[in-house]
Design an enzyme around this catalytic site. Sequence first.
Site, PDB file in Angstrom:
ATOM      1  N   HIS A  63       0.837  -1.222   0.000  1.00  0.00           N
ATOM      2  CA  HIS A  63       0.000   0.000   0.000  1.00  0.00           C
ATOM      3  C   HIS A  63       0.864   1.263   0.000  1.00  0.00           C
ATOM      4  CE1 HIS A  63      -3.087  -2.902   1.234  1.00  0.00           C
ATOM      5  NE2 HIS A  63      -2.200  -3.315   2.109  1.00  0.00           N
ATOM      6  N   SER A  78      14.250  21.665 -16.583  1.00  0.00           N
ATOM      7  CA  SER A  78      13.022  22.408 -16.842  1.00  0.00           C
ATOM      8  C   SER A  78      13.398  23.725 -17.493  1.00  0.00           C
ATOM      9  CB  SER A  78      12.299  22.653 -15.520  1.00  0.00           C
ATOM     10  OG  SER A  78      11.529  23.830 -15.605  1.00  0.00           O
ATOM     11  N   GLU A 110       9.229   8.234 -17.371  1.00  0.00           N
ATOM     12  CA  GLU A 110       7.870   8.765 -17.536  1.00  0.00           C
ATOM     13  C   GLU A 110       7.330   8.440 -18.927  1.00  0.00           C
ATOM     14  OE1 GLU A 110       7.621  12.649 -14.645  1.00  0.00           O
ATOM     15  OE2 GLU A 110       8.698  12.841 -16.499  1.00  0.00           O
ATOM     16  N   LYS A 126      15.873  21.605 -11.674  1.00  0.00           N
ATOM     17  CA  LYS A 126      15.162  20.355 -11.951  1.00  0.00           C
ATOM     18  C   LYS A 126      15.972  19.339 -12.740  1.00  0.00           C
ATOM     19  CE  LYS A 126      10.903  19.985 -11.806  1.00  0.00           C
ATOM     20  NZ  LYS A 126      10.003  19.283 -10.900  1.00  0.00           N
TER      21      LYS A 126
END
Length: 463
Positions: A144, A271, A284, A277
């Site tokens: 979980h 970024s 992804e 970043k």
Amino acid sequence: MSDLVKRYTASVFFDKRLWQADITGSLAHAEMLAAQGIIGADDHAAIQNGMAQITAEIESGKFEWQLDLEDVHLNIEARLTQLVGDAGKRLHTGRSRNDQVATDVRLWLRSEIDLISELLVDLQRALLEVAGKNVEVILPGFTHLQVAQPVSFGHHMLAYVEMFARDSARMADVRQRVNFLPLGAAALAGTSYPLDRERVAIRLGMVDDSGKACVCQNSLDAVSDRDFAIEFTAAASICMVHISRMSEELILWMSQNFGFIRIADRFTTGSSIMPQKKNPDVPELARGKTGRVVGHLMGLITLMKGQPLAYNKDNQEDKEPLFDTVDTLKDTLRIFAEMVGGQLDAATGERSGGITVNPEAMEQAALRGYATATDLADYMVKKGLPFRDAHEAVAHAVKAAISHNVDLSELPLEVLKQFNPKIEKDVYDVLSLRGSLNARSTLGGTAPAQVRLQISRHRARLA
Ligand code: ARG
């Protein structure tokens, strides 16, 4: 036909990709026609010469693909006839584009499956390499997404090796059903020419493990079903789902809140507005592309649904999803092997530039979640307490630890004894992360000794 309808019905702009399989299939067919005395030896020789020239033209980019000629089959046949005359027109004896295209797709897919199988081995080797270096590194295992029990990072990597091993087995299994010959089915009903279908199958390597020819045994089925493509795409989808799960973990692990790993800069981007970043673009995208492959599975299976026997033009729509599935899966597997395991130096056999592991961050995270609570319960059970009672006693112990803001292993013995008087000093052996890890020594468990056994088993399997 209007230009629009011509464009709508043509497939040459994507099915030209099948050219090599088309020529291979045609050469096997021609050789059999000659052996059976259906065409002359001179025609056979002319076809061979013509196809050799066409191969050279396509390879050098000089071949002129024509929309007017609809598909790869008619383009190649028309050029052959241009080059060798009547022999070219005889090639199609006892054959239809319906059994031809089914054969081409199967031949093409078979070789792609072989490449994919190699890439799957490579990815498993890369993961094994990371596993081997991190057997003793402890991270929290989650259920979980809550800290559950400590596990070895090597063990965690091996979970993915298992998944990709099953993907490999699925590919090998699909390959057996892909590797059947439709040629000889002709348009749908077979043909009146005395073809030797087994000879063609053997020539094309469409044989089983014992070398017996694999020939589709029903002409209607041979030209119409694309279940082999659906099956392949299903296997590819499952494999991409495994990749996607791993991607999700890599993304979490490299976020600031976890800080478990770093991946090399060449798989990330910055970024345009936030200079600090480093975004996990590759995992992804892989997670995103999984949706695309699963979509192709839905497309193909829906394409088949509701088609009456035998061939229908619907089936021309099998190609783009199939091609894109293969391209996406191959690229993804290649990139992941390198991103996780690093680049393989062929000379030394060493890998470098894979993920960097931060064992301290992993261990700290495991300490934060009372991951050894089960071990305390097991300890009490060994001292004679029924498991349910031990479970409850430990729940109180965890509450106490939370209120003192310490780990279970930091509670003094007097405090622990309040929960069960049988607790002795040796409890601290099981309350440590390492003690917990070592204790999980069932077959397939996370104890380092077990993990090492599994690594050797996989190495032997992949050798
Ligand atoms: N381009 C077609 C396909 O991909 C080849 C078979 C065409 N057959 C036919 N009877 N129109 O399926």
